[in-house]
Motif scaffolding. Structure first.
Motif, PDB file in Angstrom:
ATOM      1  N   ARG A 163       0.832  -1.209   0.000  1.00 15.35           N
ATOM      2  CA  ARG A 163       0.000   0.000   0.000  1.00 15.35           C
ATOM      3  C   ARG A 163       0.868   1.261   0.000  1.00 15.35           C
ATOM      4  O   ARG A 163       0.617   2.210  -0.744  1.00 15.35           O
TER       5      ARG A 163
ATOM      6  N   LEU B  39      -6.698   0.151   2.033  1.00 16.70           N
ATOM      7  CA  LEU B  39      -6.871  -1.273   2.296  1.00 16.70           C
ATOM      8  C   LEU B  39      -8.258  -1.527   2.858  1.00 16.70           C
ATOM      9  O   LEU B  39      -8.766  -0.749   3.670  1.00 16.70           O
TER      10      LEU B  39
ATOM     11  N   LEU C  76      -7.223  -4.122  -2.098  1.00  8.02           N
ATOM     12  CA  LEU C  76      -6.618  -2.817  -2.324  1.00  8.02           C
ATOM     13  C   LEU C  76      -7.531  -2.028  -3.263  1.00  8.02           C
ATOM     14  O   LEU C  76      -7.837  -2.491  -4.352  1.00  8.02           O
TER      15      LEU C  76
END
Length: 389
Positions: A352, A363, A382
């Motif tokens: 991320r 997330l 994601l």
């Protein structure tokens, strides 16, 4: 014999790998094998309905009273209602619901260790089956009759009702029959072991119940359309990665790099030909974009599906510990949702942070799971929504 019976392959699995496996498909196609030889039936199983029959003494049949609907909460409570009678920890047993008759719920109970053993034998042999039943519930049965079969000189298989049956030692058979017949008036019908499989095959279409439920339910085969779309999506990602490398080569002028460009171009053309048989690859990337647009209605603009994948591919390549499971694109939100799996949460957050250097990302749905015999893994999503301004 009916067409249904001819297309059914019966496989009776034993308790131990040292005991034989009996199989039957017709009067002329039947026999017995060692467990290690089960793969010999793989070809027959591909064109047949496979009914797996397991030893009746390893599957307990019981009936309990359950009023109202079978909600998920009620189903989860069933093992605990039977905990005192199970003789094993709740976590070690599998309950299969056979039928519900008004307030009477008929259940089959078998230890997970037996289910795992039989499943491993079939998987190693390459045999797929969507239905398992204990031999007590495949004996031919009619209301008012009790059917018995001498399995060998030491034991008998008995079916005393639609959802009632047992396996008992031959010496105890008269006493068992007396106890059953004292409860209701039943006529005994004897079935020979030689005719067992042929009789089961004749009425296989009428059999009810299945042990393959819950965690043991077999995964459904993907439709050809789903398989085709997944193959196309994978091809699109691979095509994009190839073209990214190919496009980058324009900054080099050496003969060796020119040859590499030709090799990448050839790979792209071959990949396009495999994905779209019969179509000529003139401009593979443009043609792939057009195909994806027609299937998903994607817009061909700078923030489209392929362009976003272009930018994400190098990040995922560097963070190989996070493995994508599925990719979807929400055109109206200009978002990509990537469901992935990793060994731990830290690997997700690292990915991320890498993506967040240039794009808005968050997330969602992080979940840690532990599978039997495997280390814990983490799944999550994601959500990537565009360039960071």
């Amino acid at each position: 014999m009916s067409q249904q019976a001819e297309n059914t392959l019966l496989i009776r699995l034993p308790e131990s790998s040292s005991s034989p496996v009996f199989w039957y498909q017709s009067e002329v196609e039947q026999g017995q094998l060692a467990v290690s030889e089960l793969a010999q039936l793989a070809e027959k199983s591909e064109a047949s309905r496979v009914l797996v029959i397991v030893p009746g003494e390893l599957v307990s049949l019981t009936t309990i009273e359950v009023s109202g609907s079978l909600t998920p909460a009620v189903i989860r409570s069933l093992p605990y209602r039977l905990e005192e009678d199970l003789g094993s920890d709740v976590e070690n047993v599998h309950l299969a619901i056979l039928d519900k008759d008004e307030d009477q719920l008929h259940l089959a109970i078998v230890e997970n260790s037996w289910m795992e053993l039989w499943k491993s034998w079939l998987q190693e042999a390459g045999i797929k089956s969507r239905r398992w039943l204990p031999e007590t519930l495949v004996l031919p049965w009619h209301a008012g009759h009790i059917v018995t079969m001498a399995r060998d000189s030491q034991s008998h298989v008995i079916r005393s009702g639609q959802w009632q049956g047992a396996v008992c030692d031959t010496g105890w058979l008269p006493l068992y029959l007396e106890s059953v017949q004292s409860e209701q008036s039943l006529t005994e019908t004897q079935l020979s072991a030689q005719n067992f499989f042929s009789e089961v095959a004749k009425q296989s279409a009428e059999l009810k119940g299945n042990l393959l439920q819950g965690d043991w339910r077999p995964a459904r085969e993907q439709s050809s359309l789903t398989k085709g779309w997944q193959q196309l999506r994978l091809s699109a990602v691979l095509m994009t990665l190839i073209v990214v490398v190919w496009s980058g080569s324009k900054f080099y002028n050496s003969w060796e790099q020119e040859q590499q460009v030709k090799a990448y171009q050839q790979s792209a053309n071959e990949l396009f030909a495999d994905t779209f048989p019969g179509k000529r690859a003139i401009r593979p990337l443009s043609q792939m974009k057009s195909a994806l647009k027609s299937m998903q209605g994607l817009q061909s603009n700078e923030t489209g599906f392929l362009e976003q994948l272009d930018k994400l591919a190098p990040v995922f390549k560097r963070q190989s510990s996070v493995v994508p499971v599925s990719i979807s694109y929400q055109k109206n939100l200009q978002q990509i949702r990537i469901t992935a799996e990793a060994g731990n949460i830290g690997q997700f957050t690292d990915l991320r942070d890498r993506i967040a250097q240039s794009r808005a990302v968050r997330l969602e749905s992080l979940e840690q799971k532990t599978e039997k015999g495997k280390q814990a893994s983490v799944t999550g999503a994601l959500i990537i929504s565009g360039d960071r301004s």
